[in-house]
Design a protein around this motif. Structure first.
Motif, PDB file in Angstrom:
ATOM      1  N   ARG A  27      52.103 -14.665  27.130  1.00 62.74           N
ATOM      2  CA  ARG A  27      51.578 -15.599  28.134  1.00 62.74           C
ATOM      3  C   ARG A  27      51.293 -16.960  27.514  1.00 62.74           C
ATOM      4  NH1 ARG A  27      49.838 -19.017  30.831  1.00 62.74           N
ATOM      5  NH2 ARG A  27      48.871 -18.911  32.902  1.00 62.74           N
ATOM      6  N   GLU A  28      50.734 -16.973  26.307  1.00 59.48           N
ATOM      7  CA  GLU A  28      50.432 -18.228  25.628  1.00 59.48           C
ATOM      8  C   GLU A  28      51.711 -18.968  25.254  1.00 59.48           C
ATOM      9  OE1 GLU A  28      47.644 -19.869  21.935  1.00 59.48           O
ATOM     10  OE2 GLU A  28      48.119 -17.730  22.079  1.00 59.48           O
ATOM     11  N   ILE A  29      52.703 -18.235  24.777  1.00 62.42           N
ATOM     12  CA  ILE A  29      53.974 -18.868  24.406  1.00 62.42           C
ATOM     13  C   ILE A  29      54.684 -19.392  25.648  1.00 62.42           C
ATOM     14  CG2 ILE A  29      56.189 -18.561  23.264  1.00 62.42           C
ATOM     15  CD1 ILE A  29      53.730 -18.481  21.409  1.00 62.42           C
ATOM     16  N   ALA A  30      54.624 -18.646  26.742  1.00 59.83           N
ATOM     17  CA  ALA A  30      55.248 -19.112  27.985  1.00 59.83           C
ATOM     18  C   ALA A  30      54.608 -20.410  28.462  1.00 59.83           C
ATOM     19  CB  ALA A  30      55.130 -18.035  29.056  1.00 59.83           C
ATOM     20  N   GLN A  31      53.280 -20.508  28.365  1.00 58.51           N
ATOM     21  CA  GLN A  31      52.608 -21.743  28.753  1.00 58.51           C
ATOM     22  C   GLN A  31      53.022 -22.891  27.852  1.00 58.51           C
ATOM     23  OE1 GLN A  31      50.319 -22.165  31.515  1.00 58.51           O
ATOM     24  NE2 GLN A  31      50.987 -24.253  31.002  1.00 58.51           N
ATOM     25  N   LEU A  32      53.169 -22.602  26.552  1.00 55.01           N
ATOM     26  CA  LEU A  32      53.614 -23.629  25.614  1.00 55.01           C
ATOM     27  C   LEU A  32      55.013 -24.126  25.978  1.00 55.01           C
ATOM     28  CD1 LEU A  32      53.193 -25.244  22.979  1.00 55.01           C
ATOM     29  CD2 LEU A  32      54.004 -23.224  21.729  1.00 55.01           C
TER      30      LEU A  32
ATOM     31  N   PRO B  28      61.345  -6.018  18.026  1.00 51.08           N
ATOM     32  CA  PRO B  28      61.774  -4.649  18.333  1.00 51.08           C
ATOM     33  C   PRO B  28      61.997  -4.457  19.830  1.00 51.08           C
ATOM     34  CG  PRO B  28      59.910  -4.638  16.820  1.00 51.08           C
ATOM     35  CD  PRO B  28      60.062  -6.043  17.296  1.00 51.08           C
ATOM     36  N   GLU B  29      63.144  -3.937  20.202  1.00 54.55           N
ATOM     37  CA  GLU B  29      63.503  -3.822  21.618  1.00 54.55           C
ATOM     38  C   GLU B  29      63.119  -2.466  22.200  1.00 54.55           C
ATOM     39  OE1 GLU B  29      67.544  -4.019  24.411  1.00 54.55           O
ATOM     40  OE2 GLU B  29      67.665  -4.432  22.249  1.00 54.55           O
ATOM     41  N   LYS B  30      63.523  -1.399  21.542  1.00 56.41           N
ATOM     42  CA  LYS B  30      63.299  -0.053  22.087  1.00 56.41           C
ATOM     43  C   LYS B  30      61.805   0.266  22.088  1.00 56.41           C
ATOM     44  CE  LYS B  30      65.252   4.599  21.847  1.00 56.41           C
ATOM     45  NZ  LYS B  30      65.909   4.463  23.160  1.00 56.41           N
ATOM     46  N   GLY B  31      61.295   0.663  23.231  1.00 53.30           N
ATOM     47  CA  GLY B  31      59.881   0.988  23.354  1.00 53.30           C
ATOM     48  C   GLY B  31      59.009  -0.187  23.738  1.00 53.30           C
ATOM     49  N   PHE B  32      59.600  -1.383  23.829  1.00 50.93           N
ATOM     50  CA  PHE B  32      58.838  -2.580  24.174  1.00 50.93           C
ATOM     51  C   PHE B  32      59.570  -3.318  25.299  1.00 50.93           C
ATOM     52  CE2 PHE B  32      57.931  -1.611  19.747  1.00 50.93           C
ATOM     53  CZ  PHE B  32      56.543  -1.573  19.752  1.00 50.93           C
ATOM     54  N   PRO B  33      59.493  -2.818  26.516  1.00 57.72           N
ATOM     55  CA  PRO B  33      60.282  -3.384  27.616  1.00 57.72           C
ATOM     56  C   PRO B  33      59.854  -4.788  28.015  1.00 57.72           C
ATOM     57  CG  PRO B  33      58.716  -1.767  28.442  1.00 57.72           C
ATOM     58  CD  PRO B  33      58.669  -1.677  26.949  1.00 57.72           C
ATOM     59  N   VAL B  34      60.785  -5.497  28.564  1.00 56.13           N
ATOM     60  CA  VAL B  34      60.527  -6.840  29.095  1.00 56.13           C
ATOM     61  C   VAL B  34      59.422  -6.794  30.145  1.00 56.13           C
ATOM     62  CG1 VAL B  34      61.544  -8.612  30.582  1.00 56.13           C
ATOM     63  CG2 VAL B  34      62.806  -7.783  28.591  1.00 56.13           C
ATOM     64  N   SER B  35      59.404  -5.730  30.926  1.00 55.98           N
ATOM     65  CA  SER B  35      58.430  -5.630  32.008  1.00 55.98           C
ATOM     66  C   SER B  35      56.985  -5.628  31.513  1.00 55.98           C
ATOM     67  CB  SER B  35      58.704  -4.373  32.845  1.00 55.98           C
ATOM     68  OG  SER B  35      58.818  -3.221  32.016  1.00 55.98           O
ATOM     69  N   ASP B  36      56.749  -5.361  30.229  1.00 57.55           N
ATOM     70  CA  ASP B  36      55.400  -5.452  29.670  1.00 57.55           C
ATOM     71  C   ASP B  36      54.893  -6.898  29.628  1.00 57.55           C
ATOM     72  OD1 ASP B  36      55.325  -2.742  29.275  1.00 57.55           O
ATOM     73  OD2 ASP B  36      55.626  -2.808  27.108  1.00 57.55           O
ATOM     74  N   HIS B  37      55.802  -7.852  29.805  1.00 57.09           N
ATOM     75  CA  HIS B  37      55.455  -9.268  29.688  1.00 57.09           C
ATOM     76  C   HIS B  37      55.601  -9.979  31.038  1.00 57.09           C
ATOM     77  CE1 HIS B  37      55.355  -8.898  25.278  1.00 57.09           C
ATOM     78  NE2 HIS B  37      56.345  -8.059  25.456  1.00 57.09           N
TER      79      HIS B  37
ATOM     80  N   LEU C  93      56.541 -13.985  32.267  1.00 64.71           N
ATOM     81  CA  LEU C  93      57.829 -14.214  32.923  1.00 64.71           C
ATOM     82  C   LEU C  93      57.644 -14.694  34.355  1.00 64.71           C
ATOM     83  CD1 LEU C  93      59.475 -11.094  31.338  1.00 64.71           C
ATOM     84  CD2 LEU C  93      60.143 -13.464  30.897  1.00 64.71           C
ATOM     85  N   ASP C  94      56.605 -14.230  35.019  1.00 62.22           N
ATOM     86  CA  ASP C  94      56.307 -14.746  36.361  1.00 62.22           C
ATOM     87  C   ASP C  94      55.972 -16.236  36.299  1.00 62.22           C
ATOM     88  OD1 ASP C  94      56.719 -12.288  37.506  1.00 62.22           O
ATOM     89  OD2 ASP C  94      54.593 -11.814  37.786  1.00 62.22           O
TER      90      ASP C  94
ATOM     91  N   GLY D  23      62.662  -9.834  34.007  1.00 59.62           N
ATOM     92  CA  GLY D  23      62.657 -11.099  33.289  1.00 59.62           C
ATOM     93  C   GLY D  23      63.378 -12.232  33.975  1.00 59.62           C
ATOM     94  N   ARG D  24      64.227 -11.902  34.968  1.00 52.32           N
ATOM     95  CA  ARG D  24      65.038 -12.910  35.662  1.00 52.32           C
ATOM     96  C   ARG D  24      65.812 -13.784  34.665  1.00 52.32           C
ATOM     97  NH1 ARG D  24      59.571 -13.327  38.694  1.00 52.32           N
ATOM     98  NH2 ARG D  24      59.208 -12.238  36.732  1.00 52.32           N
TER      99      ARG D  24
END
Length: 379
Positions: free
Chosen positions: A167-172, A206-215, A219-220, A249-250
């Motif tokens: 969220r912080e990086i997205a705001q940046l 790391p991709e497996k086990g850490f889905p995009v939907s967790d963020h 992304l919204d 993630g769109r």
């Protein structure tokens, strides 16, 4: 798998046998593109312990340790590149050198990504870290243009999938994209981006086990403000990870995406049709994919790599090095391997550079200018 040999100083540059094929690079990690000699010098400045202080041997160490067949083990090599880039001066230096190496690789435009949150252990703020990279990229662009060349270089900021700072990086990213709006330099090519400006967001690590939907919150925020997103997916996890990147993630582009056809060899499934028909660009990095085992379903050579099937069945394929240091590679080296090992033609290479130009996170006018330069050079 064909092994490349790293060189002292700069990472692998032009092979010299391709002719005039200028390139657009969409997937290049800054902390995976350091010159071995620069790592040695920066490590001495901060007292960072390296496996060796000989630049040639160090370059080989990175390649050897990246050839693990595992993305997770591959990522451990970054402890040294991030370890020596925790100051503004170090980030400026490696960003400037990155542009010079990219220009030597005949790049017209490059979108270099990195994760600011991995460079704040010695007191830098996220904002100062991004400022430092912007300054270095701008210096590199200015040097290339002063010597009569042309290159544009912008930043994509990554958040890490396994951490909680998205969220912080997205705001940046949002703040920087807004700040860069309407700041095209006087006399620049129409639509050319401000050197070093931030243009998009990514999720890496790391991709497996850490889905995009967790963020989803991050992304919204980006979607609501029409900020471009490219997401790593389909590298260390399968097609469902790509679907997650597109739905949650769109994503407008997919980083790697090479496992798209893993369960759909004829490319007739709904996900494959969506990616192909919507012309969602796949940022494919063949040498890196071999190192991490991303294409083990198909084989262990460039000839086996699904990039050829993807391109020849109509997907919007682009070509990038991912991590020049760890793979001892470059865009031109990747192109030369497609010719020598997978039977590609120069026309096919030109076509995927046009794909990259059209998928770049820059204004349409500049995309068209890049396409015109590519077509002119390859006519």
């Amino acid at each position: 798998m064909r092994q490349a040999t790293p060189t002292e100083g700069s990472v692998r540059a032009m092979d010299g046998a391709l002719g005039p094929i200028p390139a657009v690079c969409l997937h290049d990690h800054l902390d995976g593109a350091l010159r071995p000699a620069t790592i040695v010098a920066l490590a001495q400045d901060v007292g960072h312990q390296l496996p060796t202080t000989d630049p040639v041997a160090l370059g080989q160490w990175f390649v050897d340790n990246a050839n693990s067949g595992s993305l997770e083990r591959y990522l451990t090599t970054f402890a040294h590149t991030t370890g020596v880039t925790q100051t503004a001066a170090a980030l400026e230096r490696v960003a400037e050198e990155y542009v010079l190496d990219a220009a030597a690789d005949r790049l017209l435009h490059t979108e270099v990504r990195w994760a600011p949150e991995q460079h704040v252990t010695r007191g830098l703020t996220l904002e100062r870290a991004v400022d430092a990279v912007q300054k270095g990229l701008a210096r590199g662009v200015a040097a290339v243009k002063a010597s009569g060349g042309h290159i544009s270089a912008v930043q994509i900021l990554c958040a890490m999938r396994h951490l909680n700072n998205s969220r912080e990086i997205a705001q940046l990213v949002l703040d920087r994209v807004r700040a860069a709006a309407g700041t095209t330099p006087l006399g620049a090519v129409v639509g050319e981006p401000e050197p070093g400006s931030v243009v998009a967001f990514d999720l890496a690590g790391p991709e497996k086990g850490f889905p995009v939907s967790d963020h989803r919150e991050a992304l919204d925020l980006l979607a609501q403000n029409l900020v471009p997103v490219t997401l790593h997916a389909g590298e260390a996890d399968g097609p469902e990870s790509i679907r997650d990147a597109l739905v949650a993630g769109r994503a407008l582009r997919i980083g790697h995406g090479v496992r798209l056809l893993e369960n759909d060899p004829d490319a007739t499934g709904a996900l494959s049709r969506w990616v192909r028909d919507r012309r969602i660009a796949l940022e494919v990095c063949p040498c890196s994919n071999l190192q991490t085992g991303a294409i083990s379903h198909w084989g262990d050579s460039i000839k086996d790599h699904p990039i050829t099937q993807l391109h020849r069945t109509g997907f919007t394929v682009t070509l990038s090095p991912d991590n020049r240091l760890m793979s001892a590679t470059s865009v031109s080296h990747e192109m030369s391997l497609l010719i020598s090992d997978a039977g590609w033609s120069n026309r096919e290479l030109t076509d995927i550079q046009l794909n990259a130009a059209r998928a770049a996170f820059v204004p349409r006018a500049y995309q068209e200018w890049l396409c015109e330069r590519i077509e002119e050079a390859c006519a």
